[in-house]
Design an enzyme around this catalytic site. Structure first.
Site, mmCIF file in Angstrom:
data_model
loop_
_atom_site.group_PDB
_atom_site.id
_atom_site.type_symbol
_atom_site.label_atom_id
_atom_site.label_comp_id
_atom_site.label_asym_id
_atom_site.label_seq_id
_atom_site.Cartn_x
_atom_site.Cartn_y
_atom_site.Cartn_z
ATOM 1 C CG ASP A 313 40.336 35.925 40.782
ATOM 2 O OD1 ASP A 313 41.217 36.194 39.957
ATOM 3 O OD2 ASP A 313 40.555 35.811 42.008
ATOM 4 C CD GLU A 355 42.999 33.926 37.142
ATOM 5 O OE1 GLU A 355 44.156 34.344 37.294
ATOM 6 O OE2 GLU A 355 42.368 33.326 38.034
#
Length: 669
Positions: A313, A355
């Protein structure tokens, strides 16, 4: 073994480019000397814990990946006086976690060594969901595995399942513990059992690894708040505004509505804490090698629970440097590459997915077999919706021709929608090349998909609208944005047919274009917007909950009834997935985007050693024509088979493509 003073400690870059010959030779010597010194210490400490054959196999991986690991860690932490202490500690952590790895997962490691790019298979089909919204809890999810296997799902991404604070937790992305599951969902043993059962059904478990920050209720943050200086060094804290002000001069704000700037003042410790996203999410200090080691242990712990794909992330924000925007810095890549090397040693069945919601050119920088072999493709997602709104594929075609190719052994994860909003994350130069002005064009797209533009079929809502610039992102389910909701409300059967075709069109592109198609569960049954979210205080103001409603299992019961909207969409998607799974052109092949000669029609070739198909996608509600001679230039014959429609097509002069039609053309036998 200190480096000469003039070397300054940090050497190397993402590709080890530009090192003078003398420095390169010096570095190679240090790699070899370090390996010779460390291996006996590790053998003495750990080799007795496993049998000799297993240990030798571990050493083979260790020696193969150690050189690039050393380069990255030395580049990051070589200036630390105790660098070699930390290096040995990191290697010890990796070895301990490997020893603790269950035997079934070590067997998976061996299997994946034979097929290291297993994720490039045409049988890879992804799905994502929130556990509670889809099935209640982990036990309920295990009961729903047959639904996933019916769809042919082989990759399941569960949205954050870890312990997080009540109330403000950014949808679970403020993690309080990486080793505890949210008690409302179950516990870590149940998660490991789920991973095993999924694996036995051919489904790889994917989880988020929120490694840029923790919750302010994480044990490390609580110790820091209690005054523990060691744990305060796990984060970036400043006694006054001097340094924060200097950093913020060159940094953009991320979530302007949450707090100005990137720092939050905590009265208990009288310090300013770096909080890029939300005030309760504390950025970790990766300049501290101890933080790297602790997060490695958390990462390998998850690997040992059976996680096969780890979504990293917010990769762009991991490293900070004064005088920059503290995004996409070289050290961010080095951190991930070092983690990659350690995973290749201790849990090689697991791969990383990045991401990075940044400029498309920067997204691609994180993709690499030694960094993140998988990556979300936010540019394709945004441009599929852009092409639907404009009925014009020029921006989409330009962007895909420039940026769709990825390094060998890597793959995109393609999606039309996810848990997040739709942001217009595409490059201005592609928009300009198509004759549009970027800022007004993005505003037009937002107005179109929130239903404010004349002639719009979409029903969505703005997300994080900037009152100054007028820019915003968009929330909404795929079906509502594609026109199903409006068509049902107005009882317009013609518009309903077009809306269903739009859904199948854009899903058809992600299923055939190359990479892993990822379906947000609920989209396969044309779920509509959930307007009831605003009645819940913790969700008020966050329009993303418009498309995060509970999975409607009564609606799913209609999936086999082709007289109903859910059945028409579901059966269409199954047919697309069937074509993908049965044609080798979609397995480890190449994708070449081509100009179809019609600005309403996207075209691309999928090719590998044994098969070729030509995909055409009409992004207009009107019938389109393609010159037959152009098809011939692409290697097509006069007689072709549309694998999706299941019929033979003869195109002597021109090819007619119906509104929003997707054609998967193969040469007729």
């Amino acid at each position: 073994m200190a480096a000469p003073a003039e070397r300054g400690g940090a050497v190397g870059g993402p590709a080890d480019e530009g090192l003078p010959g003398e420095d390169e030779r010096w570095l190679q010597e240090q790699v070899q000397r370090s390996l010779e010194r460390l291996l006996p210490r590790l053998e003495q400490r750990f080799s007795g814990a496993v049998d000799e054959v297993e240990w030798l196999a571990y050493l083979e991986r260790f020696e193969r990946h150690f050189p690039r690991l050393f380069r990255r860690l030395y580049a990051l932490y070589g200036r630390h006086y105790d660098f070699f202490f930390h290096l040995e500690s990191i290697l010890a952590s990796a070895t301990e976690m490997w020893i603790a790895r269950p035997s079934e997962l070590k067997a998976l490691d061996a299997m994946r060594a034979v097929d290291p790019t297993w994720y490039q298979s045409n049988r890879m089909v992804g799905a994502m969901c929130y556990v509670d919204l889809f099935a209640g809890d982990l036990a309920g999810l295990r009961e729903r595995i047959p639904y996933l296997t019916e769809m042919g799902i082989t990759y399941l991404h569960l949205m954050p399942v870890f312990e997080s604070p009540e109330g403000d937790n950014d949808g679970g992305y403020a993690v309080s513990s990486y080793r505890n599951v949210d008690a409302r969902l179950g516990d870590m043993d149940e998660l490991a059992q789920l991973a095993t059962e999924l694996r036995h059904h051919g489904i790889s478990l994917t989880l988020d690894f929120v490694f840029n920050h923790t919750s302010d209720e994480h044990a490390w943050a609580e110790a820091a708040l209690a005054g523990d200086r060691r744990y305060q060094a796990y984060y970036r804290m400043y006694p006054d505004r001097s340094m924060p002000d200097q950093y913020e001069r060159t940094m953009p704000e991320v979530f302007t509505e949450d707090h100005p700037g990137a720092f939050t003042y905590r009265t208990g410790i009288k310090k300013w804490v770096w909080t890029t996203f939300h005030t309760y999410q504390w950025d970790l200090n990766y300049a501290n090698p101890e933080v790297f080691n602790r997060m490695l242990e958390e990462m390998l712990f998850l690997a040992n629970q059976g996680v096969e794909i780890l979504r990293l992330d917010a990769v762009a924000f991991v490293w900070k440097r004064l005088g920059t925007n503290s995004q996409n810095l070289p050290e961010a890549h080095w951190v991930i590459q070092a983690f990659n090397a350690l995973v290749k040693i201790a849990a090689p069945a697991m791969v990383f997915k990045s991401e990075a919601i940044v400029h498309p050119d920067q997204v691609r920088e994180y993709i690499g077999i030694d960094e993140c072999p998988l990556s979300y493709n936010p540019q394709l997602m945004a441009l599929l919706w852009e092409a639907l709104a404009t009925r014009d594929v020029r921006v989409l075609l330009s962007a895909m021709q420039r940026r769709f190719a990825v390094p060998e052994g890597c793959a995109w994860v393609n999606y039309v929608r996810c848990h997040d909003d739709i942001g217009w994350a595409f490059a201005d130069d592609d928009v300009i090349a198509a004759g549009f002005d970027p800022d007004p064009h993005r505003k037009f797209l937002t107005r179109f998909f929130v239903g404010e533009h004349e002639g719009s079929y979409a029903r969505g809502a703005p997300f994080q609208e900037d009152p100054v610039s007028g820019q915003a992102r968009v929330s909404g389910t795929c079906a509502s944005l594609a026109g199903v909701e409006l068509a049902l409300d107005t009882q317009d059967d013609v518009e309903l047919e077009l809306a269903i075709r739009r859904i199948l069109l854009i899903h058809g592109v992600i299923i055939t274009a190359g990479g892993i198609p990822l379906i947000y569960l609920g989209d396969e049954i044309a779920t509509l917007n959930d307007y009831g979210y605003d009645s819940q205080p913790e969700k008020v103001g966050d329009s993303r909950w418009l498309h995060r409603g509970a999975f409607d299992w009564s609606r799913a019961e209609q999936r086999r009834d082709t007289d109903q909207v859910p059945g028409r969409v579901y059966q269409g998607l199954l047919r697309l997935l069937q074509v993908r799974g049965q044609n080798q052109a979609f397995s480890r092949g190449e994708t070449e985007f081509v100009d179809s000669g019609n600005r309403h029609v996207l075209g691309f070739l999928r090719t590998n050693d044994s098969a070729t198909v030509f995909v055409l996608a009409n992004f207009s509600e009107h019938q389109q024509r393609l010159e037959a001679r152009r098809l011939r230039q692409m290697g097509m014959r006069k007689t072709m088979v549309d694998l999706f429609a299941g019929r033979t097509i003869v195109a002597t002069q021109e090819l007619l493509i119906e509104p929003y039609q997707l054609m998967i053309l193969s040469r007729s036998a």
